[in-house]
Motif scaffolding. Structure first.
Motif, mmCIF file in Angstrom:
data_model
loop_
_atom_site.group_PDB
_atom_site.id
_atom_site.type_symbol
_atom_site.label_atom_id
_atom_site.label_comp_id
_atom_site.label_asym_id
_atom_site.label_seq_id
_atom_site.Cartn_x
_atom_site.Cartn_y
_atom_site.Cartn_z
ATOM 1 N N SER A 128 -0.239 -5.028 -2.455
ATOM 2 C CA SER A 128 0.256 -3.657 -2.504
ATOM 3 C C SER A 128 1.000 -3.363 -3.803
ATOM 4 C CB SER A 128 1.184 -3.390 -1.317
ATOM 5 O OG SER A 128 2.479 -3.913 -1.580
ATOM 6 N N ARG A 129 1.328 -2.092 -3.971
ATOM 7 C CA ARG A 129 2.089 -1.661 -5.148
ATOM 8 C C ARG A 129 3.501 -2.217 -5.143
ATOM 9 N NH1 ARG A 129 2.024 4.707 -4.240
ATOM 10 N NH2 ARG A 129 0.013 4.178 -3.317
ATOM 11 N N ASN A 130 3.989 -2.682 -3.991
ATOM 12 C CA ASN A 130 5.298 -3.332 -3.960
ATOM 13 C C ASN A 130 5.309 -4.601 -4.793
ATOM 14 O OD1 ASN A 130 6.206 -1.394 -2.187
ATOM 15 N ND2 ASN A 130 5.977 -2.672 -0.371
ATOM 16 N N VAL A 131 4.153 -5.224 -4.897
ATOM 17 C CA VAL A 131 4.022 -6.472 -5.636
ATOM 18 C C VAL A 131 3.475 -6.229 -7.038
ATOM 19 C CG1 VAL A 131 2.838 -8.711 -5.687
ATOM 20 C CG2 VAL A 131 3.696 -7.792 -3.519
ATOM 21 N N SER A 144 3.508 -9.478 -10.990
ATOM 22 C CA SER A 144 4.387 -9.285 -9.832
ATOM 23 C C SER A 144 5.803 -9.780 -10.070
ATOM 24 C CB SER A 144 3.799 -10.023 -8.622
ATOM 25 O OG SER A 144 3.840 -11.426 -8.833
ATOM 26 N N GLU A 179 -4.541 1.201 -3.104
ATOM 27 C CA GLU A 179 -4.499 -0.233 -3.407
ATOM 28 C C GLU A 179 -5.745 -0.946 -2.893
ATOM 29 O OE1 GLU A 179 -1.926 1.592 -2.313
ATOM 30 O OE2 GLU A 179 -0.020 0.530 -2.594
ATOM 31 N N PRO A 208 2.232 -2.937 -9.525
ATOM 32 C CA PRO A 208 2.125 -1.482 -9.661
ATOM 33 C C PRO A 208 0.692 -1.017 -9.919
ATOM 34 C CG PRO A 208 3.925 -2.341 -11.007
ATOM 35 C CD PRO A 208 3.142 -3.524 -10.532
ATOM 36 N N GLU A 248 3.247 8.023 -7.226
ATOM 37 C CA GLU A 248 4.159 7.373 -6.282
ATOM 38 C C GLU A 248 4.190 8.076 -4.933
ATOM 39 O OE1 GLU A 248 4.802 8.049 -9.389
ATOM 40 O OE2 GLU A 248 5.023 6.048 -10.262
ATOM 41 N N PRO A 278 3.899 -5.059 4.086
ATOM 42 C CA PRO A 278 4.170 -4.197 2.929
ATOM 43 C C PRO A 278 3.753 -4.794 1.595
ATOM 44 C CG PRO A 278 6.187 -5.260 3.663
ATOM 45 C CD PRO A 278 5.140 -5.600 4.683
ATOM 46 N N ASP A 279 3.426 -6.097 1.562
ATOM 47 C CA ASP A 279 3.155 -6.755 0.286
ATOM 48 C C ASP A 279 1.716 -7.239 0.104
ATOM 49 O OD1 ASP A 279 5.817 -6.413 -0.522
ATOM 50 O OD2 ASP A 279 6.430 -8.256 0.473
#
Length: 225
Positions: A73-76, A28, A157, A78, A107, A120-121
């Motif tokens: 999530s993918r925000n943290v 991350s 995720e 991939p 994506e 979101p995370d």
């Protein structure tokens, strides 16, 4: 033999250790301290849920059901990096993303509006079912049935988190689709077994498979009230 009573705090700590051992803090870019700070508020949520949701002695991963998951999530982290950190129960080969995801398409598979992610995370997902009752059912019909039960479909995720924390849930003929992530076409993501490893792929929403059910959950919650 008597079952060990379920301890949500201990289970949360175990899931944090799983992610830490798999290198999520480094993946991350947060490092151990900041990653720990990101997920720490969720522990109290898991503990509070135990008081109202879990029966004494309830286990985790039994018959394709799990009390809760810690989802990052993918925000943290991939997807392309977290999927290879999954393995089958008792296996060693890393999971992988199927090549049928053309460049850039992964994506576009994002959480649907109905999914309503609380953060979101990182967040908690409760009352997860693998959904093998929907094996052989047209995915479109399975998704409608789950919506009618006031349950929510899993995202990519969340499916990765399920296999990461409970690899024993992914078994032959009891794999699962992830209808909570879509890209606007007829494809529905799914995780199944291929080449003795977990594979993230997709299937058409109108094509049933005898070995592919539809995963769902009860609720999601973030760490802030």
């Amino acid at each position: 033999m008597a079952r060990t009573p379920f301890d949500a705090g201990a289970e949360f700590d175990r899931q944090v250790r799983v992610l830490t051992d798999l290198g999520y803090p480094e993946l991350s870019g947060l490092g151990p301290e900041r990653f720990g700070a990101l997920v720490a508020p969720l522990r109290a949520r898991a503990m509070a849920a135990q008081e109202s949701r879990y029966e004494p002695g309830a286990g985790a991963g039994d018959e394709g059901r799990v009390p809760f998951l810690l989802v990052v999530s993918r925000n943290v982290a991939p997807i392309e990096e977290t999927m290879p950190r999954t393995v089958l129960h008792g296996g060693r080969l890393p999971g992988f993303v199927d090549r049928t995801f053309e460049p850039g398409s992964l994506e576009r598979f994002v959480a649907t509006e109905e999914t309503l992610l609380p953060d979101p995370d990182a967040y908690l997902l409760f009352d997860i079912e693998r959904g093998e009752e929907f094996c052989g059912v047209v995915p479109r019909d399975a998704m409608k049935a789950i919506a009618g039960r006031d349950r929510t479909l899993l995202t990519i995720e969340e499916g990765i988190a399920l296999v990461t924390h409970f690899p024993q849930v992914l078994v032959k003929n009891k794999c699962f689709s992830l209808g909570g992530s879509r890209c606007g076409d007829r494809r529905v993501p799914a995780i199944w077994i291929s080449q003795k490893a977990p594979k993230l792929g997709w299937c058409w929403e109108g094509n049933p498979h005898t070995w592919l059910g539809m995963a769902s959950a009860g609720t999601r919650t973030g760490g802030v009230a």
